[in-house]
Design an enzyme around this catalytic site. Structure first.
Site, PDB file in Angstrom:
ATOM      1  N   HIS A 142     -93.230 -59.026 -80.297  1.00 37.33           N
ATOM      2  CA  HIS A 142     -92.123 -58.761 -81.244  1.00 37.33           C
ATOM      3  C   HIS A 142     -91.322 -57.390 -80.537  1.00 37.33           C
ATOM      4  O   HIS A 142     -90.207 -57.337 -80.172  1.00 37.33           O
ATOM      5  CB  HIS A 142     -92.616 -58.172 -82.475  1.00 37.33           C
ATOM      6  N   GLU A 143     -92.263 -56.041 -80.053  1.00 45.30           N
ATOM      7  CA  GLU A 143     -91.504 -55.106 -79.567  1.00 45.30           C
ATOM      8  C   GLU A 143     -91.008 -55.361 -78.301  1.00 45.30           C
ATOM      9  O   GLU A 143     -90.116 -54.808 -77.678  1.00 45.30           O
ATOM     10  CB  GLU A 143     -92.567 -53.854 -79.760  1.00 45.30           C
TER      11      GLU A 143
ATOM     12  N   HIS B  42     -87.623 -56.821 -78.356  1.00 42.34           N
ATOM     13  CA  HIS B  42     -86.427 -55.653 -78.448  1.00 42.34           C
ATOM     14  C   HIS B  42     -86.354 -55.097 -76.928  1.00 42.34           C
ATOM     15  O   HIS B  42     -85.279 -54.795 -76.902  1.00 42.34           O
ATOM     16  CB  HIS B  42     -87.023 -54.617 -79.427  1.00 42.34           C
TER      17      HIS B  42
ATOM     18  N   HIS C 297     -84.118 -56.982 -74.814  1.00 42.66           N
ATOM     19  CA  HIS C 297     -82.633 -56.967 -75.438  1.00 42.66           C
ATOM     20  C   HIS C 297     -82.229 -55.798 -74.611  1.00 42.66           C
ATOM     21  O   HIS C 297     -80.915 -55.892 -74.022  1.00 42.66           O
ATOM     22  CB  HIS C 297     -82.637 -56.844 -76.964  1.00 42.66           C
TER      23      HIS C 297
END
Length: 680
Positions: A469-470, A473, A476
């Site tokens: 998940h992290e 980010h 991105h």
């Protein structure tokens, strides 16, 4: 004083010189950088040339670079490696920075120049990115009080300063309460049911705290979660649960109830000065959801789909407890324990069975390999980059042509100076200036199960999904490809920001991805197919309960920030307010002394106020988007290139719905989420 923060960073890749930065450097650096930024703004407003996009909007965008750098280092340290001195500096710096921000956004001369360009925007030949920068800048002036009269401007400034201090104090109180608590166990029989890994970790914690021969459990997730899921001693589960859920709610120096009332009241007053009915109206104007009615409808629909199923899940656990011959009324501190037991029975799977396949270093390597296969980037550890703690590892990220893409900092284990949870942050966003490319400096900070003298760091499957998940980010931020730092990477609408992170979690459930890294840390054996089948089968286990929990938090958030002005002034009892807000989602009796609000950092010390719904909102996007990968192949180059080009690299340069439609060919549909969650 020789101040490394005010010099050019003479370090590999111009990374922060953490090995030379001391806490006493920050205030002089912030004051010096503010003086420099003020001069840069003065240069814009005092020029005689007619305002243009380049001499006003672009000049503004690039003003204050040094200040952005210094403040990002300070605030990131305050989250990841704080101490009393750093906290003191952050408290001193916050109002000064708020005041400077207010001075910029309420600078009448600057606003006049922006207005001239804004009023000509239809005549100017601007591309998507330039139009977005112009629109966002103009709106930011309006939303920060530039159109207010002098009296209201002064009040707006006071409120902004006060809110920055209150948010900091809220977070400090939660951290202090987290660090202060210890469950000390002296009798080994009280460890019944706990896996060896949890016992070893507790023994190491006790040793580190000078309590040799005992076992210490804390409120940090890698200690708290295994205890709640496995400890047979019900009384100790209750004690630990109550400690966890009563953080900053003890009517002492760390109590956050008064701070909550002040924050709610001041946010309401601030936005009413700007003409909004509620704080949520102000926030949601700049979100994909667009309005509080849309959010409330979205949450209501989700609750309608999930609550009946969640009630069935609770009833199933109650029946299971009776089957076990235990005569108890199921309470909140029982849920994780019996839920985990039933999960083992149903799926013959649990954290301890899976942990040996998830050695942290292997999982990180799997994350890197997945990113390589999807986006053609490479990761190479670099030991010459200064770090703020010995736990931090740094990597150079490059593309296939060998060009630098980003620098990545990985900081994965709990310690006293680090707040709980997991997050991505940047020390510099990607941007271009005067033809020069500045690549991003990106960090993932997590609190994973640490290694012990006997075992390496072996993650739970939940921790594996958190890492993915992290890192979503981080991708991105790393793959940003724009001109303006304020519009690249994760600088997007808040209810869109979770799409790149949440979609990346999906790869953890796929054998093709798991085979890259899920190997037994002792034997090297790949994770068996039947384990993967069980992970998938169990992925919807109690998903309705989890959905109701997320909806309950989103409803609490919306309850606080959809209050109109008089109501916001008048919250008398935080406990009573919370009870009423979360009543539609209630599955268990209330527990005296426990409170979510006083530790709800997302909305009171983070950026999620009126935005907690965005986790579920983004799940609709990620489930719908991943269904295309499932259809074409999870490492399909055409789909991943489209996701990179239309979502990841574009940042906030265009409206997110336009970007999503360009990737998916249509607007997102909720069906993919309902199917994945087993709610349909």
């Amino acid at each position: 004083m020789d101040n490394p923060l005010l010099k050019e960073f003479n370090t590999p890749f111009q990374t922060p010189p953490f090995d030379h930065i001391k806490s006493e450097h920050f205030m002089p650096a912030i004051k010096g950088a503010i003086t420099e930024a003020k001069q840069e703004i003065k240069n814009i407003t005092s020029q005689s040339e007619t305002p243009t996009f380049e001499n006003t909007l672009e000049a503004m965008e690039f003003a204050g670079e040094k200040l952005s750098s210094v403040s990002s280092i300070l605030f990131n340290l305050n989250s990841a490696e704080t101490n009393e001195k750093i906290q003191e500096v952050t408290r001193e710096a916050s109002p000064i920075l708020s005041e400077f921000g207010n001075d910029i956004w309420q600078n009448a001369d600057l606003f006049e120049r922006v207005k001239v360009v804004y009023n000509q925007k239809n005549q100017l030949e601007l591309d998507h990115e330039q139009k977005m920068l112009l629109d966002k800048t103009y709106k930011a002036f309006i939303r920060n009080g530039a159109d207010l009269n002098e009296k209201d401007k002064a009040r707006f400034k006071d409120i902004t300063k006060k809110l920055s201090q209150l948010s900091l104090t809220f977070g400090e109180n939660v951290l202090a309460e987290t660090n202060d608590y210890e469950l000390v166990i002296s009798d080994e029989k009280d460890l019944g049911g706990l896996p060896d890994s949890a016992k070893k970790q507790a023994k190491n914690t006790a040793r580190a705290k000078g309590k040799e021969g005992k076992w210490v459990f804390t409120l940090q997730a890698p200690s708290f979660v295994p205890f709640m899921e496995n400890a047979d001693n019900r009384a100790l589960r209750k004690e630990l649960y109550k400690a966890f859920m009563s953080k900053a709610n003890k009517n002492d120096e760390y109590d956050n109830k008064t701070i909550i009332k002040e924050i709610v009241n001041l946010r309401s007053e601030k936005t009413s000065l700007l003409g909004y009915d509620t704080y949520a109206d102000y926030v949601l104007e700049e979100r994909m959801a667009e309005s509080k009615d849309n959010v409330q409808q979205f949450l209501s629909d989700l609750l309608k789909q999930s609550l009946p199923k969640a009630q069935e899940e609770v009833a199933e656990i109650e029946s299971f407890v009776k089957e076990l011959g235990e005569d108890i009324d199921l309470q909140r501190w029982d849920w994780a324990y019996y839920s985990e037991k039933l999960k083992k029975k149903k799926y013959a799977i649990d954290d301890e069975l899976l942990r040996p396949y998830f050695k942290l270093e292997n999982v990180l390597d799997g994350v890197f390999q997945s990113a390589e296969k999807l986006y053609d980037i490479r990761f190479k550890e670099v030991k010459s980059i200064p770090v703020y703690h010995e736990d931090v590892t740094t990597y150079e990220v490059s593309n296939l042509a060998g060009e630098q893409v980003a620098i990545f900092y990985a900081d994965f284990h709990p310690r006293e100076g680090k707040r709980g949870g997991a997050w991505m942050t940047t020390y510099r966003d990607q941007y271009r200036k005067n033809g020069e490319e500045f690549r991003p400096l990106v960090s993932n900070v997590c609190n994973f199960t640490p290694s012990t003298p006997d075992n390496p760091s072996l993650l739970t499957f939940n921790e594996v999904t958190t890492l993915f998940h992290e890192f979503g980010h981080a991708l991105h931020a790393m793959l940003g490809n724009g001109r303006y730092g304020s519009l690249t990477g994760a600088n997007v609408y808040w209810d869109f920001v979770e799409l790149p992170s949440q979609i990346f979690e999906n790869w953890c459930y796929e054998k093709e991805c798991l085979d890259l890294f899920a190997k037994h840390y002792e034997t090297g054996e790949k994770i068996p197919q039947d384990y993967v089948d069980k992970i998938k089968a169990s992925s919807t286990y109690h998903e309705a309960y989890a959905t109701v929990r997320q909806v309950s938090l989103a409803l609490l958030d919306m309850a606080y920030f959809t209050l109109e002005r008089e109501e916001a002034k008048d919250i008398k009892d935080v406990e009573e307010f919370e009870e009423k807000a979360m009543a539609p989602t209630k599955l268990f009796p209330s527990v005296e002394g426990t409170l979510m609000s006083t530790q709800f950092g997302h909305i009171f010390s983070g950026g999620y106020a009126s935005g907690y719904y965005s986790y579920k909102w983004a799940e609709v996007l990620d489930a719908d988007a991943f269904s295309l990968f499932k259809e074409k192949g999870i490492f399909n180059k055409e789909v991943s290139q489209s996701f990179k080009d239309n979502i990841l690299s574009k940042g906030g340069s265009e409206h997110p719905m336009e970007l999503y439609k360009r990737f998916r060919g249509r607007e997102p549909k909720i069906e993919a989420l309902l199917q994945r969650a087993g709610l349909k």
